[in-house]
Design a protein around this motif. Structure first.
Motif, PDB file in Angstrom:
ATOM      1  N   ASN A 497      35.665  42.221  20.133  1.00 12.44           N
ATOM      2  CA  ASN A 497      34.649  43.272  20.262  1.00 12.44           C
ATOM      3  C   ASN A 497      34.088  43.734  18.919  1.00 12.44           C
ATOM      4  OD1 ASN A 497      36.583  45.017  19.125  1.00 12.44           O
ATOM      5  ND2 ASN A 497      37.245  45.778  21.126  1.00 12.44           N
ATOM      6  N   LEU A 498      34.333  42.966  17.855  1.00 12.67           N
ATOM      7  CA  LEU A 498      33.844  43.356  16.535  1.00 12.67           C
ATOM      8  C   LEU A 498      32.326  43.501  16.529  1.00 12.67           C
ATOM      9  CD1 LEU A 498      34.340  43.864  13.516  1.00 12.67           C
ATOM     10  CD2 LEU A 498      34.248  41.382  13.163  1.00 12.67           C
ATOM     11  N   LEU A 499      31.616  42.625  17.250  1.00 10.37           N
ATOM     12  CA  LEU A 499      30.151  42.663  17.283  1.00 10.37           C
ATOM     13  C   LEU A 499      29.606  43.257  18.579  1.00 10.37           C
ATOM     14  CD1 LEU A 499      29.358  39.149  15.755  1.00 10.37           C
ATOM     15  CD2 LEU A 499      29.572  41.336  14.579  1.00 10.37           C
ATOM     16  N   SER A 500      30.425  43.942  19.350  1.00 10.83           N
ATOM     17  CA  SER A 500      29.993  44.498  20.626  1.00 10.83           C
ATOM     18  C   SER A 500      29.212  45.788  20.428  1.00 10.83           C
ATOM     19  CB  SER A 500      31.202  44.766  21.528  1.00 10.83           C
ATOM     20  OG  SER A 500      31.902  43.584  21.810  1.00 10.83           O
ATOM     21  N   PHE A 501      28.504  46.198  21.481  1.00  9.79           N
ATOM     22  CA  PHE A 501      27.805  47.476  21.449  1.00  9.79           C
ATOM     23  C   PHE A 501      28.785  48.640  21.360  1.00  9.79           C
ATOM     24  CE2 PHE A 501      24.111  45.180  23.224  1.00  9.79           C
ATOM     25  CZ  PHE A 501      23.123  45.692  22.402  1.00  9.79           C
ATOM     26  N   SER A 502      29.954  48.500  22.015  1.00  5.46           N
ATOM     27  CA  SER A 502      30.906  49.604  22.058  1.00  5.46           C
ATOM     28  C   SER A 502      32.317  49.050  22.104  1.00  5.46           C
ATOM     29  CB  SER A 502      30.652  50.493  23.279  1.00  5.46           C
ATOM     30  OG  SER A 502      31.583  51.547  23.346  1.00  5.46           O
ATOM     31  N   ARG A 503      33.246  49.793  21.486  1.00  4.67           N
ATOM     32  CA  ARG A 503      34.663  49.441  21.535  1.00  4.67           C
ATOM     33  C   ARG A 503      35.409  50.242  22.599  1.00  4.67           C
ATOM     34  NH1 ARG A 503      31.706  46.973  18.046  1.00  4.67           N
ATOM     35  NH2 ARG A 503      31.227  49.051  17.279  1.00  4.67           N
ATOM     36  N   PHE A 504      34.741  51.190  23.263  1.00  5.06           N
ATOM     37  CA  PHE A 504      35.384  51.954  24.330  1.00  5.06           C
ATOM     38  C   PHE A 504      35.497  51.092  25.581  1.00  5.06           C
ATOM     39  CE2 PHE A 504      33.661  55.516  21.779  1.00  5.06           C
ATOM     40  CZ  PHE A 504      34.839  56.220  21.595  1.00  5.06           C
ATOM     41  N   PRO A 505      36.594  51.228  26.337  1.00  4.44           N
ATOM     42  CA  PRO A 505      36.810  50.341  27.481  1.00  4.44           C
ATOM     43  C   PRO A 505      36.054  50.722  28.742  1.00  4.44           C
ATOM     44  CG  PRO A 505      38.709  51.781  27.200  1.00  4.44           C
ATOM     45  CD  PRO A 505      37.791  52.053  26.034  1.00  4.44           C
ATOM     46  N   ALA A 506      35.474  51.923  28.830  1.00  7.57           N
ATOM     47  CA  ALA A 506      34.826  52.370  30.063  1.00  7.57           C
ATOM     48  C   ALA A 506      33.549  53.138  29.726  1.00  7.57           C
ATOM     49  CB  ALA A 506      35.785  53.238  30.881  1.00  7.57           C
ATOM     50  N   PRO A 507      32.642  53.309  30.704  1.00  9.64           N
ATOM     51  CA  PRO A 507      31.337  53.932  30.431  1.00  9.64           C
ATOM     52  C   PRO A 507      31.379  55.434  30.147  1.00  9.64           C
ATOM     53  CG  PRO A 507      31.221  52.522  32.378  1.00  9.64           C
ATOM     54  CD  PRO A 507      32.671  52.684  32.041  1.00  9.64           C
ATOM     55  N   ASP A 508      32.517  56.126  30.325  1.00  5.82           N
ATOM     56  CA  ASP A 508      32.522  57.553  30.022  1.00  5.82           C
ATOM     57  C   ASP A 508      32.491  57.821  28.522  1.00  5.82           C
ATOM     58  OD1 ASP A 508      35.043  56.602  29.574  1.00  5.82           O
ATOM     59  OD2 ASP A 508      36.086  58.263  30.541  1.00  5.82           O
ATOM     60  N   ARG A 509      32.638  56.785  27.716  1.00  2.18           N
ATOM     61  CA  ARG A 509      32.470  56.866  26.276  1.00  2.18           C
ATOM     62  C   ARG A 509      31.734  55.610  25.812  1.00  2.18           C
ATOM     63  NH1 ARG A 509      33.713  61.291  26.954  1.00  2.18           N
ATOM     64  NH2 ARG A 509      35.217  62.625  25.874  1.00  2.18           N
ATOM     65  N   ARG A 510      30.739  55.782  24.948  1.00  2.00           N
ATOM     66  CA  ARG A 510      30.016  54.662  24.364  1.00  2.00           C
ATOM     67  C   ARG A 510      29.755  54.952  22.898  1.00  2.00           C
ATOM     68  NH1 ARG A 510      27.978  51.275  28.460  1.00  2.00           N
ATOM     69  NH2 ARG A 510      27.708  52.272  30.507  1.00  2.00           N
ATOM     70  N   ASP A 511      29.814  53.908  22.072  1.00  2.00           N
ATOM     71  CA  ASP A 511      29.418  54.059  20.669  1.00  2.00           C
ATOM     72  C   ASP A 511      27.947  54.435  20.591  1.00  2.00           C
ATOM     73  OD1 ASP A 511      31.817  53.577  19.470  1.00  2.00           O
ATOM     74  OD2 ASP A 511      31.493  51.434  19.201  1.00  2.00           O
ATOM     75  N   GLN A 512      27.592  55.218  19.574  1.00  2.00           N
ATOM     76  CA  GLN A 512      26.203  55.613  19.411  1.00  2.00           C
ATOM     77  C   GLN A 512      25.870  55.770  17.936  1.00  2.00           C
ATOM     78  OE1 GLN A 512      25.627  59.324  21.426  1.00  2.00           O
ATOM     79  NE2 GLN A 512      27.231  60.397  20.330  1.00  2.00           N
ATOM     80  N   GLY A 513      24.559  55.873  17.652  1.00  2.00           N
ATOM     81  CA  GLY A 513      24.093  55.975  16.282  1.00  2.00           C
ATOM     82  C   GLY A 513      23.825  54.611  15.675  1.00  2.00           C
TER      83      GLY A 513
END
Length: 713
Positions: A497-513
């Motif tokens: 997941n180094l190049l993924s949009f988010s490292r969180f496992p579920a949609p209740d948290r997402r990387d942003q910025g």
């Protein structure tokens, strides 16, 4: 004086060949029979004689003897041995001489041996064949052990006054049976019935075992197998000691489009007096119309310690699920309902997400106008807690939609460019939580650009190097309500997941910025030695720190910790795999290493796991554990196994187990022991011993030919 063969006798030659066919084959369509001998003639008594290397063949059956005489008046065959009959079923008959009728359904053999499936041999003074189905032997010794001249008695043998082999039912009946080990009488039974080696499913007792445990005592496990038709069976295994009365069971059923397996046990023991204790595990799978597959698994127990007390499982959480799936070329459907049961001391089922439901639809598209690959994901999720207390009894349901598109190009000098766009829409329903809104929704648009530069270098010694630097730049923004953290309490940082949009496992948290990642991967292949080496290095950078990640995740700062992974595999069986997350000062956030070596004589694997203390992940103490697993071949017949788990943090052994197995063509013996050192408020350390002895040659149980003993003389 030898007489010439008359034409009428020549017509009897096919009859002689027919007389050598087993009765089971005579029901088939007549085929070509072949009789071969050094001489065939008619003697003075008007008898047809074949002698000298006599052989008869018909549809897979072969008879060999020194001499065969057919008397047309009495319609009897006189066979002089040594004689041998091999039929298509794998049975072999050996005898000194025999008198048989022409259709070979009845007869008497003297000094006979019956060998079944090249495993079990029955030696007898006389052998009678009756109605082409029954073989009756008198004064019998039965064993699957190889018997060598001057080597003493076999490891085991059964001596009986009479033995009857039912060829149709594939059963062996013993009268006045005496089981001997190394020549010493052990057990006497007036009647004994056992399946022959070609029968894999028959009602009867299975291999018993002796089990000793510091918690439930010492006793004998004696399983009985019930054959419930061609497609179902039931196995009941009583286990009695001074401390427990237990009945174990297993049920299996095969259907046209699926199968199920259920197993469990029920006990009354001195650990919890007066209270029945039980467990039930099960699984099954069915093929449904339109490419759907329905599967289920079931795991439940009456109390938290029953599985450990009785040695059935060391799991501390149980899950029962019902799943419907379908996977096609461009789409995937998955519907799952799961029930969880925790057995941990520090968890309560009322406050854990006990009922969890998921529905996922995933489809790929390949748009012609803009190219690339588009993807649509639709999902529904809900989890329920039995508790109705505020916050700790929180229940959450959500609906998610994700639309994504990506495309890649190859530029000058082999540069690889990639562009990805994504839109996520999430709707949430939250109950039993006064700190959150009952309804919430979020929308997140996201864009990512990726650059890779794969490089290849070839050496003259068959070595190929692959080097690939890579980087990406990602922007996303989450619009909408702030949500309680229900599903993303554990975030992993790895090369996947180094190049993924988010490292969180579920949609209740997402990387942003605004953020980006950079790394390097290297791989070395040697075509001559078969050695493969891999190394990956990467790091994540953010515009601003994200406090939603735990400290031990390695993702909370503006610059993440370093991620390093390495693998090594050789043709000699050595493999090394390691992954670590550490900061600039080389303080490890998480690390895992596994080293294994497999050869013809042994297999050895060592694993170390390091997880530092982190309150955000409910880990009050550092976890550092070392485990070793090994298996050794100590010779042609002996193997040993050893497993060991050591808690480095507390400097004590957590669990240890070992076993020793002896196996040859007629017997297999296993002695194993295990010790659990950990203890809780409801569990004490325990020790278990198991002894299993298996006599080969009955009911389809075969031995590896490598374990076959040889005679030195």
């Amino acid at each position: 004086m030898m007489r010439p063969i008359h034409l009428g006798w020549l017509l009897l030659l096919p009859l002689l060949a027919t007389a050598l066919w087993p009765a089971a084959l005579q029901a088939q369509s007549p085929g070509t029979a072949v009789l071969v001998a050094d001489r065939v003639f008619v003697d003075a008594g008007e008898r047809l004689v074949a002698e000298g290397n006599v052989e008869a063949f018909h549809e897979g059956t072969r008879l060999r003897a020194e001499r065969i005489i057919y008397d047309q008046t009495t319609e009897r065959l006189e066979i002089t041995g040594p004689m041998r009959i091999d039929d298509a079923s794998g049975a072999t008959l050996l005898a000194d001489s025999a008198t048989m009728d022409p259709d070979f359904r009845d007869g008497l053999m003297r000094g006979a041996r019956l060998v079944l499936d090249q495993q079990l041999q029955l030696a007898a003074v006389e052998l009678n064949r009756v109605d082409g189905r029954y073989t009756q032997l008198s004064k019998v010794t039965a064993s699957s052990c190889r018997i060598c001249a001057g080597a003493g008695p076999p490891i085991w043998e059964i001596r009986a006054t009479r033995v009857i082999h039912d060829q149709t039912e594939r059963q062996i009946f013993f009268d006045n049976a005496r089981l001997r080990l190394l020549g010493v009488p052990i057990v006497w039974l007036p009647r004994l019935r056992l399946p022959d080696p070609t029968l894999t499913r028959a009602s009867g007792f299975l291999v018993p075992s002796i089990r000793s445990s510091s918690t439930i005592g010492t006793g004998l496990r004696l399983p009985y197998f019930f054959r419930l038709g061609d497609h179902a069976d039931l196995t009941l295994t009583p286990f009695l000691t001074h401390e427990t009365r237990t009945l174990e069971w297993r049920f299996r059923q095969a259907f046209v489009h699926g199968d199920i397996t259920l197993e469990g046990a029920v006990s009354r023991d001195d650990i919890q007096p007066g209270k029945p204790r039980a467990y039930l595990f099960g699984e099954g799978q069915f093929d449904l119309p339109r490419d759907f597959t329905l599967s289920f698994d079931m795991e439940t127990t009456t109390d938290d310690t029953y599985l450990l007390d009785h040695g059935y499982s060391s799991r501390d959480r149980l899950d029962s699920s019902l799943t419907l799936t379908r996977t096609r070329n461009l789409d995937h459907v998955d519907a799952t309902l799961i029930h969880y049961q925790t057995l941990r001391d520090d968890e309560a089922n009322a406050t854990q997400p006990t009922m969890v439901g998921d529905l996922l639809y995933d489809r790929l598209f390949y748009p012609d106008r803009i190219g690339g690959q588009a993807r649509l994901q639709l999902g529904l999720h809900s989890h329920y807690r039995y508790s109705d207390e505020d916050i700790i009894g929180r229940d959450v349901s959500r609906a998610n939609a994700e639309l994504g598109w990506q495309r890649r190009w190859t530029g000058p000098a082999g540069l690889r460019f990639g562009l990805t766009g994504q839109l996520n829409i999430d709707l949430f329903s939250i109950t039993e939580d006064s700190s959150s809104d009952d309804r919430a929704n979020t929308t997140q648009p996201a864009l990512a650009a990726e650059l890779r530069w794969p490089l290849v270098a070839r050496g003259g010694d068959g070595v190929v190097h692959f080097l690939e630097p890579f980087a990406n730049l990602v922007w996303s923004e989450t619009l909408g309500s702030r949500l309680p953290n229900e599903e993303s309490t554990r975030a992993e940082f790895d090369e996947g997941n180094l190049l993924s949009f988010s490292r969180f496992p579920a949609p209740d948290r997402r990387d942003q910025g605004l953020r980006g990642a950079a790394g390097l991967s290297w791989q070395r292949l040697s075509t001559e030695t078969g050695t493969t080496s891999k190394l990956s290095l990467g790091r994540l950078y953010r515009e601003s720190a994200d406090d939603r990640y735990s400290d031990s995740s390695g993702l909370s700062g503006i610059a993440s910790d370093w991620l390093v992974s390495a693998q090594l595999e050789t043709a000699e069986g050595l493999s090394v795999a390691s992954r670590a997350v550490f900061d600039n000062a080389f303080d490890f956030a998480k690390a895992e290493t596994r080293i294994a070596h497999v050869s013809e004589r042994y297999s050895l694997a060592a694993t170390h796991v390091l997880l530092p203390r982190d309150a955000d992940e409910d880990r009050d103490e550092t976890i550092s554990e070392l485990s070793l697993t090994s298996a050794w071949s100590l010779g042609r017949h002996w193997t040993a196994e050893l497993d060991w788990r050591y808690d480095v943090s507390s400097e004590r052994t957590a669990r240890a187990s070992g076993g020793l197995t002896y196996e040859n063509e007629c017997i297999a013996m296993t002695l194993s022991t295990s010790r659990r050192y950990t203890s809780t408020d409801t569990l004490d350390p325990s020790t278990e011993f198991d002894f299993l002895i298996e006599l080969r040659g009955f009911g389809g149980r075969t031995s590896n030919r490598n374990h076959l003993r040889s005679c030195s003389n």
